[in-house]
Design an enzyme around this catalytic site. Structure first.
Site, short mmCIF file in Angstrom:
data_model
loop_
_atom_site.label_atom_id
_atom_site.label_comp_id
_atom_site.label_asym_id
_atom_site.label_seq_id
_atom_site.Cartn_x
_atom_site.Cartn_y
_atom_site.Cartn_z
N CYS A 1 0.57 -1.51 0.00
CA CYS A 1 0.34 0.37 0.45
C CYS A 1 0.66 1.64 -0.09
O CYS A 1 1.25 1.62 -1.15
CB CYS A 1 -1.23 -0.02 1.13
SG CYS A 1 -2.19 -1.74 0.27
N HIS B 1 -3.96 -5.23 0.18
CA HIS B 1 -3.22 -5.84 1.30
C HIS B 1 -3.31 -6.92 1.67
O HIS B 1 -4.67 -8.18 2.24
CB HIS B 1 -4.71 -5.50 2.59
CG HIS B 1 -4.59 -4.09 2.76
ND1 HIS B 1 -3.84 -3.68 3.90
CD2 HIS B 1 -5.39 -2.92 2.49
CE1 HIS B 1 -4.28 -1.87 4.17
NE2 HIS B 1 -4.91 -1.46 3.03
N GLU C 1 -2.60 -9.40 3.81
CA GLU C 1 -2.47 -9.85 4.95
C GLU C 1 -4.04 -9.82 5.56
O GLU C 1 -4.50 -10.87 5.77
CB GLU C 1 -2.45 -8.82 6.15
CG GLU C 1 -2.84 -7.61 6.73
CD GLU C 1 -3.36 -7.15 5.32
OE1 GLU C 1 -4.22 -5.47 5.48
OE2 GLU C 1 -2.05 -6.63 4.77
#
Length: 391
Positions: A262, A356, A358
């Site tokens: 990001c 993202h 995660e």
């Protein structure tokens, strides 16, 4: 219409955009006034992770899903120690919470943390307006319901372009997340607004994560003796984050493997010599299709960004550290979604993505990127050992 907000009180609230468009609704969460950048998120679930993501600092989030709050709020799914959004806009706030882990309502969580919300307005019309006109400043108030007066306050509030917000969200001192099981690698993670799940995903792969404040220098990074360096997500304009860019260039000078997500992707782009620019309304949600150009696979990904890297989609760009090229692209609008850097011998020296991996609330298509980071550090360690042995 009956409402459970504030013990069944109907408290009117007003939302005004910087171009003068206004919406009236009902207050939930904290009462008062708030200002920020109006953005919309297309996620059908995961609002708790969204609201606690530091990347949303100084943003008022509009939920495009019409029904929000049905799973309440729990103590396990926060992505940081607090709610970071400046305000929350929903169409229909659930009057009942139903989840076995929930211990309070969304309304209560926002009230406890002083976050102003507004419900019972036409979020579809508001989202269409932001798509057509672009993300813009906004104000929400339960105190001043006069459109002209609130508009004047909105126009006096700071813009997101040019904002350097990293200092607001970074840790103040180093923190360590130990590896799960056998420790394989050590990573220095620069906190630009990191989500809690990111060190967790690394630790699951045998990585000891040293989370460092954003204002550290290269000497402090070296003290960790890292096998790799990670730059996190975060809020604000990457064009204003000169210190982070300078640190990353020193990391590359030190020949340390790099992974960024990001904001870390945007900083990587700047460090490699590319520019950045503000998107009209950004990508926010958990349903963005991205193509990995290194594998030709398409993954559905979680996004939250209003800025992007300006780099050529085809071919490589020579830098002092090797050849940089775009590695991932958004299939909706061709926005750059990832970069990679390779040395002259083809060794991967660094890579980053604009989304993202995660993704605690899902999807999990991009989790392989943490394995790619592990493989890069392993290859780098092997290569260095070979060179030292030859010497």
């Amino acid at each position: 219409m009956p409402s459970s907000y504030h013990s069944c009180e109907q408290i009117p609230a007003l939302l005004v955009l910087e171009d003068g468009r206004s919406f009236r609704g009902v207050s939930f969460g904290a009462r008062g006034e708030t200002f920020g950048e109006a953005v919309f998120s297309t996620g059908m679930s995961g609002y708790q992770e969204t609201l606690t993501d530091p990347s949303y600092h100084r943003q008022v989030v509009v939920a495009t899903a019409p029904h929000i709050g049905n799973t309440g709020w729990n103590d396990e799914d926060d992505e940081s120690g607090r709610i970071w959004v400046a305000g929350y806009v929903v169409r229909d706030l659930s009057r009942v919470r139903s989840n076995w882990r929930s211990n309070r309502s969304l309304d209560q969580a926002l009230r406890e943390q002083g976050v102003v919300g507004i419900a019972e307005l036409d979020t579809r019309a508001l989202t269409r307006h932001l798509r057509e006109r672009g993300a813009m400043r906004v104000g929400i108030s339960t105190e001043d319901l006069d459109v002209d007066r609130l508009l004047a306050k909105v126009l006096a509030s700071p813009q997101m372009a040019g904002a350097n917000l990293v200092a607001d969200v970074t840790v103040h001192q180093a923190e360590v997340t130990p590896a799960v099981g056998e420790k394989r690698f050590t990573v220095a993670a620069i906190d630009l607004g990191i989500k809690d799940m990111t060190p967790t995903r690394m630790s699951e792969r045998g990585i000891e994560v040293h989370l460092l404040p954003a204002d550290v220098g290269i000497d402090q990074v070296r003290e960790v003796a890292p096998d790799g360096v990670f730059f996190s997500n975060g809020p604000g304009d990457p064009a204003a984050a000169d210190d982070a860019v300078a640190l990353l260039q020193q990391v590359l000078d030190a020949d340390l493997p790099y992974f960024g997500i990001c904001f870390g992707n945007q900083i990587f782009g700047r460090a490699l010599g590319f520019g950045t620019y503000k998107l009209k309304y950004g990508h926010r949600g958990i349903n963005q299709p991205v193509k990995d150009l290194t594998t030709n696979k398409v993954e559905v990904t979680a996004h939250n960004h209003g800025f992007a890297v300006d780099a050529p989609l085809q071919g490589g760009t020579d830098t002092k550290w090797g050849e940089a090229r775009v590695s991932h692209v958004n299939l909706n609008d061709d926005v750059v979604e990832g970069l990679e850097l390779r040395a002259a011998d083809g060794e991967l020296r660094g890579f980053s993505v604009q989304y993202h991996p995660e993704a605690a609330a899902g999807p999990h298509d991009a989790a392989y990127l943490f394995d790619r980071f592990v493989a890069m550090m392993d290859a780098h360690r092997t290569a260095r050992s070979t060179q030292e042995g030859d010497a």
